[in-house]
Scaffold this motif. Sequence first.
Motif, mmCIF file in Angstrom:
data_model
loop_
_atom_site.group_PDB
_atom_site.id
_atom_site.type_symbol
_atom_site.label_atom_id
_atom_site.label_comp_id
_atom_site.label_asym_id
_atom_site.label_seq_id
_atom_site.Cartn_x
_atom_site.Cartn_y
_atom_site.Cartn_z
ATOM 1 N N GLN A 1 44.638 40.690 33.408
ATOM 2 C CA GLN A 1 43.405 41.294 33.868
ATOM 3 C C GLN A 1 42.936 40.806 35.239
ATOM 4 N N LEU A 2 43.165 39.555 35.559
ATOM 5 C CA LEU A 2 42.443 38.977 36.690
ATOM 6 C C LEU A 2 43.294 38.260 37.734
ATOM 7 N N TYR A 3 44.609 38.371 37.674
ATOM 8 C CA TYR A 3 45.407 37.578 38.603
ATOM 9 C C TYR A 3 45.214 38.027 40.049
ATOM 10 N N LEU A 4 45.064 39.327 40.291
ATOM 11 C CA LEU A 4 44.842 39.775 41.666
ATOM 12 C C LEU A 4 43.497 39.311 42.198
ATOM 13 N N LEU A 5 42.521 39.232 41.316
ATOM 14 C CA LEU A 5 41.208 38.745 41.731
ATOM 15 C C LEU A 5 41.289 37.287 42.147
ATOM 16 N N GLU A 6 42.027 36.485 41.403
ATOM 17 C CA GLU A 6 42.179 35.082 41.768
ATOM 18 C C GLU A 6 42.891 34.948 43.109
ATOM 19 N N GLN A 7 43.916 35.754 43.331
ATOM 20 C CA GLN A 7 44.645 35.687 44.590
ATOM 21 C C GLN A 7 43.788 36.126 45.774
ATOM 22 N N SER A 8 42.886 37.075 45.549
ATOM 23 C CA SER A 8 42.065 37.595 46.643
ATOM 24 C C SER A 8 40.984 36.628 47.090
ATOM 25 N N ALA B 1 34.504 44.168 47.456
ATOM 26 C CA ALA B 1 33.406 43.615 46.665
ATOM 27 C C ALA B 1 33.555 42.114 46.442
ATOM 28 N N LYS B 2 32.408 41.469 46.249
ATOM 29 C CA LYS B 2 32.384 40.102 45.738
ATOM 30 C C LYS B 2 32.112 40.189 44.236
ATOM 31 N N TYR B 3 32.874 39.426 43.467
ATOM 32 C CA TYR B 3 32.784 39.473 42.009
ATOM 33 C C TYR B 3 32.036 38.236 41.512
ATOM 34 N N PHE C 1 48.414 51.981 40.392
ATOM 35 C CA PHE C 1 48.742 53.187 41.144
ATOM 36 C C PHE C 1 50.205 53.590 40.971
ATOM 37 N N GLY C 2 50.792 53.186 39.859
ATOM 38 C CA GLY C 2 52.179 53.552 39.570
ATOM 39 C C GLY C 2 53.158 52.498 40.044
ATOM 40 N N ASP C 3 53.382 52.427 41.354
ATOM 41 C CA ASP C 3 54.334 51.450 41.881
ATOM 42 C C ASP C 3 53.649 50.211 42.425
ATOM 43 N N LYS C 4 52.322 50.164 42.361
ATOM 44 C CA LYS C 4 51.601 48.992 42.847
ATOM 45 C C LYS C 4 50.245 48.900 42.166
ATOM 46 N N GLU C 5 49.639 47.748 42.309
ATOM 47 C CA GLU C 5 48.306 47.507 41.770
ATOM 48 C C GLU C 5 47.445 46.869 42.852
ATOM 49 N N ARG C 6 46.153 47.132 42.768
ATOM 50 C CA ARG C 6 45.237 46.492 43.706
ATOM 51 C C ARG C 6 43.856 46.381 43.068
ATOM 52 N N LEU C 7 42.992 45.604 43.682
ATOM 53 C CA LEU C 7 41.627 45.523 43.209
ATOM 54 C C LEU C 7 40.974 46.901 43.319
#
Length: 268
Positions: A155-162, A127-129, A116-122
């Motif tokens: 690709q997946l670091y935010l998913l691991e943190q969540s 959802a469950k992945y 989103f420009g200044d940030k990223e999110r799932l």
Amino acid sequence: MDIIVNRIDAGKYWTDSGASFGVLPRAIWGKEVQTDELHRRMLALNLLLICLPERVILVDTGLGNRLSEKQISIYNPSPFMLPVSLAELGVRDIDVTDVILTHLHFDHCGGVITNFGDKERLTFPRAKYWIQKSEWEMAKHPDDLNKASYDFEHQLYLLEQSNQYELIEGNLDIAEGVTLIKTGGHTVGSQIVEIDTSSEFYIYPADIIPTFFHISLAVTSAYDLSRTETYKAKLYIYSRLKEKKGTLLLNHDPQRWEVNFSEIKYCK
């Protein structure tokens, strides 16, 4: 079972034609496949949306909008169409309850994260992945053969943190009428999706059979880790389609999405 199946257009990109067809000589596919000046062919990003009374299940997420300049120059992707295509069906990001990742190559899991420009999110925060454990472990710790195919931090670091992911081992029914089948072949933990409604049967084979040209048992891509496992997966898919008089759904074909079992010679 009340299940609705939709194709979701997540855009397009260009990939090396030779790699797409593996050991198949250009003399065989060259007259039928259009390529650009860099010998690339255009592939669609046909994702699958499965709507149940209490669940909205998305299969794969496309490229996303977080590609590097190098990736953009190599793959010449279209704009990321996933959010727009979902919105056209009245589906919001918070409506998606489950995301099935058939495997963790960038063109299938890149859309897990949105920039989103200044940030990223799932992209789908509630959802469950669903991921095969062997695929997750390869993405986190790729060997020398797979390093070019996986970039876990990107690709997946935010998913691991969540902690919103479920690692599975083998086949699993994740909802009534929706079954994950581990095949391997394309990657160590590739999985396909079977959808059995009250009136129709579908298989989404992802990169086991990415385009109509790959329906042939002999045609595999250079990206497949095991041609033997891909071959066996195709035999399984065709036996199931014949048994259930089902439909094949092609994730990368720009012209074809649905292929009825009656069009496939291996189902006769």
